[in-house]
Design a protein around this motif. Structure first.
Motif, PDB file in Angstrom:
ATOM      1  N   MET A  36       0.829  -1.194   0.000  1.00 16.94           N
ATOM      2  CA  MET A  36       0.000   0.000   0.000  1.00 16.94           C
ATOM      3  C   MET A  36       0.868   1.250   0.000  1.00 16.94           C
ATOM      4  SD  MET A  36      -3.298  -0.680   2.400  1.00 16.94           S
ATOM      5  CE  MET A  36      -4.549  -1.862   1.907  1.00 16.94           C
ATOM      6  N   GLU A  37       0.327   2.316  -0.579  1.00 18.87           N
ATOM      7  CA  GLU A  37       1.105   3.540  -0.736  1.00 18.87           C
ATOM      8  C   GLU A  37       1.520   4.135   0.588  1.00 18.87           C
ATOM      9  OE1 GLU A  37       0.620   7.988  -2.730  1.00 18.87           O
ATOM     10  OE2 GLU A  37      -0.782   6.389  -3.251  1.00 18.87           O
ATOM     11  N   PHE A  38       0.659   4.044   1.603  1.00 13.88           N
ATOM     12  CA  PHE A  38       1.006   4.677   2.874  1.00 13.88           C
ATOM     13  C   PHE A  38       2.202   3.990   3.532  1.00 13.88           C
ATOM     14  CE2 PHE A  38      -1.971   1.533   4.733  1.00 13.88           C
ATOM     15  CZ  PHE A  38      -1.273   1.133   5.870  1.00 13.88           C
ATOM     16  N   ILE A  39       2.421   2.709   3.259  1.00 16.55           N
ATOM     17  CA  ILE A  39       3.586   2.028   3.821  1.00 16.55           C
ATOM     18  C   ILE A  39       4.868   2.587   3.212  1.00 16.55           C
ATOM     19  CG2 ILE A  39       4.748  -0.198   4.085  1.00 16.55           C
ATOM     20  CD1 ILE A  39       2.014  -1.525   4.080  1.00 16.55           C
ATOM     21  N   GLU A  40       4.860   2.831   1.914  1.00 17.39           N
ATOM     22  CA  GLU A  40       6.016   3.448   1.258  1.00 17.39           C
ATOM     23  C   GLU A  40       6.285   4.831   1.825  1.00 17.39           C
ATOM     24  OE1 GLU A  40       5.390   3.419  -2.931  1.00 17.39           O
ATOM     25  OE2 GLU A  40       5.107   1.244  -3.054  1.00 17.39           O
ATOM     26  N   ASP A  41       5.233   5.613   2.035  1.00 18.41           N
ATOM     27  CA  ASP A  41       5.382   6.938   2.627  1.00 18.41           C
ATOM     28  C   ASP A  41       5.988   6.844   4.020  1.00 18.41           C
ATOM     29  OD1 ASP A  41       4.257   8.108   0.404  1.00 18.41           O
ATOM     30  OD2 ASP A  41       2.256   8.314   1.284  1.00 18.41           O
ATOM     31  N   PHE A  42       5.482   5.885   4.802  1.00 20.56           N
ATOM     32  CA  PHE A  42       5.972   5.725   6.168  1.00 20.56           C
ATOM     33  C   PHE A  42       7.454   5.360   6.185  1.00 20.56           C
ATOM     34  CE2 PHE A  42       7.028   3.145   9.830  1.00 20.56           C
ATOM     35  CZ  PHE A  42       6.594   3.933  10.872  1.00 20.56           C
ATOM     36  N   GLU A  43       7.845   4.392   5.371  1.00 17.06           N
ATOM     37  CA  GLU A  43       9.232   3.937   5.367  1.00 17.06           C
ATOM     38  C   GLU A  43      10.188   5.046   4.915  1.00 17.06           C
ATOM     39  OE1 GLU A  43      10.332   1.257   6.647  1.00 17.06           O
ATOM     40  OE2 GLU A  43       8.411   0.258   7.005  1.00 17.06           O
ATOM     41  N   LYS A  44       9.770   5.823   3.932  1.00 12.55           N
ATOM     42  CA  LYS A  44      10.649   6.866   3.398  1.00 12.55           C
ATOM     43  C   LYS A  44      10.684   8.100   4.295  1.00 12.55           C
ATOM     44  CE  LYS A  44      11.470   9.740  -0.726  1.00 12.55           C
ATOM     45  NZ  LYS A  44      11.553  11.045  -0.024  1.00 12.55           N
ATOM     46  N   ASN A  45       9.513   8.570   4.682  1.00 14.84           N
ATOM     47  CA  ASN A  45       9.419   9.862   5.355  1.00 14.84           C
ATOM     48  C   ASN A  45       9.282   9.777   6.870  1.00 14.84           C
ATOM     49  OD1 ASN A  45       9.419  11.443   2.899  1.00 14.84           O
ATOM     50  ND2 ASN A  45       7.321  10.710   2.552  1.00 14.84           N
TER      51      ASN A  45
ATOM     52  N   ILE B  23       2.277  -2.096   9.071  1.00 16.59           N
ATOM     53  CA  ILE B  23       3.562  -1.431   9.291  1.00 16.59           C
ATOM     54  C   ILE B  23       4.497  -2.282  10.144  1.00 16.59           C
ATOM     55  CG2 ILE B  23       4.673   0.562  10.394  1.00 16.59           C
ATOM     56  CD1 ILE B  23       2.237   2.210   9.545  1.00 16.59           C
ATOM     57  N   LEU B  24       3.975  -2.879  11.197  1.00 17.64           N
ATOM     58  CA  LEU B  24       4.810  -3.601  12.155  1.00 17.64           C
ATOM     59  C   LEU B  24       4.809  -5.111  11.961  1.00 17.64           C
ATOM     60  CD1 LEU B  24       3.950  -1.714  15.483  1.00 17.64           C
ATOM     61  CD2 LEU B  24       5.926  -1.355  13.986  1.00 17.64           C
ATOM     62  N   GLY B  25       3.853  -5.649  11.186  1.00 21.65           N
ATOM     63  CA  GLY B  25       3.720  -7.090  11.082  1.00 21.65           C
ATOM     64  C   GLY B  25       2.831  -7.630  12.185  1.00 21.65           C
ATOM     65  N   GLU B  26       2.754  -8.931  12.285  1.00 24.59           N
ATOM     66  CA  GLU B  26       1.834  -9.566  13.231  1.00 24.59           C
ATOM     67  C   GLU B  26       2.307  -9.489  14.680  1.00 24.59           C
ATOM     68  OE1 GLU B  26      -1.121 -10.954  12.711  1.00 24.59           O
ATOM     69  OE2 GLU B  26      -1.136 -10.647  10.537  1.00 24.59           O
ATOM     70  N   ASP B  27       3.631  -9.458  14.894  1.00 25.79           N
ATOM     71  CA  ASP B  27       4.170  -9.562  16.250  1.00 25.79           C
ATOM     72  C   ASP B  27       4.425  -8.174  16.835  1.00 25.79           C
ATOM     73  OD1 ASP B  27       5.024 -10.773  18.569  1.00 25.79           O
ATOM     74  OD2 ASP B  27       7.062 -11.137  17.833  1.00 25.79           O
ATOM     75  N   PHE B  28       3.339  -7.507  17.228  1.00 28.38           N
ATOM     76  CA  PHE B  28       3.462  -6.184  17.839  1.00 28.38           C
ATOM     77  C   PHE B  28       2.604  -6.155  19.097  1.00 28.38           C
ATOM     78  CE2 PHE B  28      -0.435  -5.737  15.454  1.00 28.38           C
ATOM     79  CZ  PHE B  28      -1.237  -4.939  16.265  1.00 28.38           C
TER      80      PHE B  28
END
Length: 230
Positions: free
Chosen positions: A1-10, A78-83
């Motif tokens: 999803m686009e928001f994941i790319e935004d999160f990782e970059k910014n 964003i974090l995966g299942e183990d959060f």
């Protein structure tokens, strides 16, 4: 999803329309009623209730909002299942907030036993502002990409700050190491209505999040004891 790319970059992402207008109006109504009738911290020209999740039935739907499946699904992406829920919850009314990172500071820094810039440090905040900031600068401000730069990194000065122009019902997710601020002058004075911010913390199920939870819980407990809250 686009928001994941935004999160990782910014270091942050804006996710549109998670809550309906009806839900947002309800959240505002609950917040209005709580601050008018129950104890809260007064500072920075506003009020704050911390550590309320799961223990504040007076907040009705907001008391369990940190478990809302829509939020959980976004956190999982964003974090995966183990959060885990990092035991952080804040509700702000008209509070001024200068630039900072959400690391443990002052007396609570003793709980931060490991380097927060380690690769396996991943703690995020999920925020929603209960008023429209699409046409004003009273929303949440961030310095994109600062989540990857320590304060002493000279390249930090090259980054530009920006206001996130969120609307009612939107969610903002950010790496809690990112430089960010709230309002520095009162939205209330210009728009004649209270400004509300809700935040929750989540992190990978590891020792970094465990340490942060201990410090956060100690800080919130101290604040709640001053208010004679359970």
């Amino acid at each position: 999803m686009e928001f994941i790319e935004d999160f990782e970059k910014n270091g942050y992402a804006l996710i549109k329309g998670v809550f309906s207008k009806k839900e947002n109006d309800l959240f505002r109504q609950i917040s209005d009623e709580y601050f008018a009738n129950y104890p809260s911290l007064s500072f920075e020209e506003g009020k704050c209730l911390c550590g309320y999740s799961g223990v504040t039935p007076e907040l009705k739907d907001l008391n369990t909002l940190h478990k809302d499946q829509r939020i959980i699904d976004i956190v999982k992406q964003i974090l995966g299942e183990d959060f885990i829920f990092a035991e952080h919850s804040d509700l702000h009314q008209n509070k001024l907030t200068p630039w900072h990172r959400d690391l443990l500071m002052g007396a609570w820094s003793q709980y931060q036993k490991q380097d927060p810039w380690s690769e396996d440090y991943k703690i995020i905040k999920v925020a929603t502002l209960l008023q429209d900031h699409s046409d004003n600068d009273y929303g949440l401000w961030v310095v994109p990409e600062s989540h990857n730069k320590r304060n002493e990194d000279p390249s930090l000065k090259e980054l530009k700050e920006q206001c996130i122009h969120s609307e009612e019902g939107d969610l903002i997710v950010f790496d809690q190491r990112i430089l960010h601020k709230g309002q520095l002058k009162q939205y209330l004075h210009e728009y004649k209505r209270d400004r509300y911010l809700i935040t929750f913390g989540y992190g990978l199920n590891n020792s970094h999040t465990g340490d942060h939870m201990k410090g956060t819980t100690a800080r919130q407990n101290a604040q709640r004891q001053n208010l004679k809250l359970p």
